[in-house]
Each structure stands twice: as structure tokens, then as C-alpha cells.
Scaffold this active site. Structure first.
Site, PDB file in Angstrom:
ATOM      1  NE  ARG A  70       3.666 -30.256  15.034  1.00 18.46           N
ATOM      2  CZ  ARG A  70       4.858 -30.324  15.609  1.00 18.46           C
ATOM      3  NH1 ARG A  70       5.806 -29.464  15.260  1.00 18.46           N
ATOM      4  NH2 ARG A  70       5.107 -31.223  16.527  1.00 18.46           N
ATOM      5  N   GLY A 122      -1.846  -5.816   8.531  1.00 18.80           N
ATOM      6  CA  GLY A 122      -3.062  -5.847   7.721  1.00 18.80           C
ATOM      7  C   GLY A 122      -2.889  -6.706   6.475  1.00 18.80           C
ATOM      8  CG  HIS A 148       9.389 -24.712  12.453  1.00 22.10           C
ATOM      9  ND1 HIS A 148       9.460 -24.620  13.826  1.00 22.10           N
ATOM     10  CD2 HIS A 148      10.579 -25.253  12.074  1.00 22.10           C
ATOM     11  CE1 HIS A 148      10.622 -25.082  14.258  1.00 22.10           C
ATOM     12  NE2 HIS A 148      11.320 -25.460  13.205  1.00 22.10           N
ATOM     13  CG  ASN A 149       5.119 -21.546  10.627  1.00 20.37           C
ATOM     14  OD1 ASN A 149       5.984 -20.737  10.952  1.00 20.37           O
ATOM     15  ND2 ASN A 149       4.501 -22.307  11.513  1.00 20.37           N
ATOM     16  NE  ARG A 174       3.268   4.661   7.562  1.00 23.17           N
ATOM     17  CZ  ARG A 174       1.970   4.876   7.505  1.00 23.17           C
ATOM     18  NH1 ARG A 174       1.152   4.302   8.378  1.00 23.17           N
ATOM     19  NH2 ARG A 174       1.466   5.663   6.587  1.00 23.17           N
ATOM     20  NE  ARG A 231       9.354 -30.835  15.359  1.00 22.65           N
ATOM     21  CZ  ARG A 231      10.531 -30.395  14.921  1.00 22.65           C
ATOM     22  NH1 ARG A 231      11.223 -31.102  14.038  1.00 22.65           N
ATOM     23  NH2 ARG A 231      11.024 -29.256  15.380  1.00 22.65           N
ATOM     24  CG  HIS A 232       7.773 -28.539  11.091  1.00 21.76           C
ATOM     25  ND1 HIS A 232       7.497 -28.023  12.331  1.00 21.76           N
ATOM     26  CD2 HIS A 232       9.116 -28.776  11.058  1.00 21.76           C
ATOM     27  CE1 HIS A 232       8.616 -27.921  13.027  1.00 21.76           C
ATOM     28  NE2 HIS A 232       9.610 -28.380  12.283  1.00 21.76           N
ATOM     29  CB  CYS A 280       0.946  -2.522   4.719  1.00 20.22           C
ATOM     30  SG  CYS A 280       0.700  -3.600   6.139  1.00 20.22           S
ATOM     31  N   GLY A 281       2.290  -0.550   6.377  1.00 16.05           N
ATOM     32  CA  GLY A 281       2.903   0.169   7.494  1.00 16.05           C
ATOM     33  C   GLY A 281       3.541  -0.792   8.485  1.00 16.05           C
ATOM     34  CB  THR A 282       2.229  -2.940  11.007  1.00  9.04           C
ATOM     35  OG1 THR A 282       0.985  -3.353  10.400  1.00  9.04           O
ATOM     36  CG2 THR A 282       2.020  -1.647  11.788  1.00  9.04           C
ATOM     37  N   GLY A 283       2.811  -4.443   8.199  1.00  7.21           N
ATOM     38  CA  GLY A 283       2.766  -5.813   7.655  1.00  7.21           C
ATOM     39  C   GLY A 283       1.578  -6.603   8.199  1.00  7.21           C
ATOM     40  CG  ASP A 305      -0.342   0.172   2.529  1.00 10.27           C
ATOM     41  OD1 ASP A 305       0.901   0.277   2.599  1.00 10.27           O
ATOM     42  OD2 ASP A 305      -1.084   0.236   3.531  1.00 10.27           O
TER      43      ASP A 305
HETATM   44  C1  RB5 Z   1      -1.966   2.564   6.586  1.00 10.01           C
HETATM   45  O1  RB5 Z   1      -1.997   3.748   7.317  1.00 10.01           O
HETATM   46  C2  RB5 Z   1      -1.731   1.376   7.544  1.00 10.01           C
HETATM   47  O2  RB5 Z   1      -2.858   1.185   8.332  1.00 10.01           O
HETATM   48  C3  RB5 Z   1      -1.394   0.136   6.740  1.00 10.01           C
HETATM   49  O3  RB5 Z   1      -0.286   0.393   5.960  1.00 10.01           O
HETATM   50  C4  RB5 Z   1      -1.037  -1.106   7.544  1.00 10.01           C
HETATM   51  O4  RB5 Z   1      -0.076  -0.847   8.503  1.00 10.01           O
HETATM   52  C5  RB5 Z   1      -2.148  -1.901   8.037  1.00 10.01           C
HETATM   53  O5  RB5 Z   1      -1.954  -2.975   8.630  1.00 10.01           O
END
Ligand code: RB5
Length: 150
Positions: free
Chosen positions: A136, A70, A98-99, A109, A132-133, A65-68, A8
Site C-alpha cells: 500500500r 499546514g 501501517h503507513n 495550540r 500487507r502494508h 504549527c498551530g494545528t499541525g 512556525d
Molecule cells: C498560524 O497562524 C497557523 O495558521 C499555522 O500555525 C498552522 O496551524 C497552519 O496549519
């Protein structure tokens, strides 16, 4: 590897640098956008990349994304996607070993570009351990909807 890439607006800058990094390493990269830092909705890109991986048109997906967070929540709605939100190379390795994760989501960010490059490199280079994985991971697949119902 065939890598499907998406972000995004919050991940746009790092998506661009990751694309250059992956192409320089010889990966076949398909960029699903976004194309600028103008505000967009992360699920649109997570679903595009997730479907590409689930349909077998890409080996792996990389989402920023900002955090990964979402991106991982959205991509995991696609049957066949195992998306992991990762902030360290060690977790990237374990997500594969493992996954059997097939999509990695990273933070544009809160994690430096150099660390995200190492994270993605580790992810793409590490095989699933199986053993073993495998049972699962199969249990997770057993509760997914058939792809035809999406
Ligand atoms: C956008 O502001 C932010 O919400 C999006 O990039 C993300 O971090 C969502 O998980």
C-alpha cells in the site's frame, strides 16, 4: 535517532520543549527553526525538514504549527515524505506501523505539551510492520514525481 525538527511561530514554544525532551533521550536533533514566536510561514520549515528526511540526512522529521495541518500538507509535497498529522499516541503508533510515516506533525495550540511528548516518543519507538502494508505504501510512492524533478 537523527531527528529533524521545525516549527512556525505557533509551534515555537512546543518545538523548544520537544527539542529538550528529545535531546535528553539521546536523539541527535537538528533544529531548522523558527527561532522565536515572531510570525513566519509554516511551509518554509516543513520543506526544510521534509527535504532533510527525503535526502536521508535525518531518520525522522518532527514539525509543530498551530494545528499541525499546514505542516503536513506542505511536507507531503516532498517526494519520499510521508507526513502524518497526529493528535494521540495511538495514531502515532499506527502512522508508523501501517503507513511508515517518516514525518510527524503536531499541534502547538490544541494539544498539551505532555501529550505531544508521548506522541513523538511513540512515533520514534514504533517500527513499520511491513507485510500487507508495504504494498500500500509502495502504491503511494508509485505516483510521486522523481526527486530530481522537485
Ligand atoms: C498560524 O497562524 C497557523 O495558521 C499555522 O500555525 C498552522 O496551524 C497552519 O496549519
Amino acid at each position: 535517532m537523527r531527528v529533524a525538527l521545525g516549527s512556525d511561530h505557533a509551534g515555537f514554544e512546543q518545538k523548544e520543549s520537544l527539542k529538550a525532551h528529545l535531546v535528553a533521550q539521546g536523539h541527535e536533533v537538528t533544529d531548522f527553526g523558527t527561532g522565536s514566536d515572531e510570525s513566519v510561514d509554516y511551509p518554509d520549515y516543513a520543506l526544510l525538514v521534509g527535504r532533510e528526511v527525503a535526502e536521508g540526512d535525518a531518520d525522522f522529521g518532527v514539525l509543530v504549527c498551530g494545528t499541525g495541518i499546514g505542516m503536513a500538507i506542505a511536507a507531503n509535497k516532498i517526494t519520499g515524505v510521508r507526513a502524518a498529522n497526529v493528535t494521540s499516541p495511538e495514531f502515532a503508533r499506527l502512522a508508523r506501523q501501517h503507513n511508515d510515516a517518516n514525518v510527524i506533525t503536531v499541534s502547538g495550540r490544541f494539544v498539551d505539551p505532555e501529550i505531544n511528548e508521548r506522541i513523538v516518543d511513540e512515533f520514534l519507538a514504533t517500527p513499520f510492520e511491513g507485510g500487507r502494508h508495504a504494498g500500500r505504501v509502495a502504491k503511494i510512492a508509485s505516483v510521486e514525481s522523481p526527486r530530481s524533478q522537485e
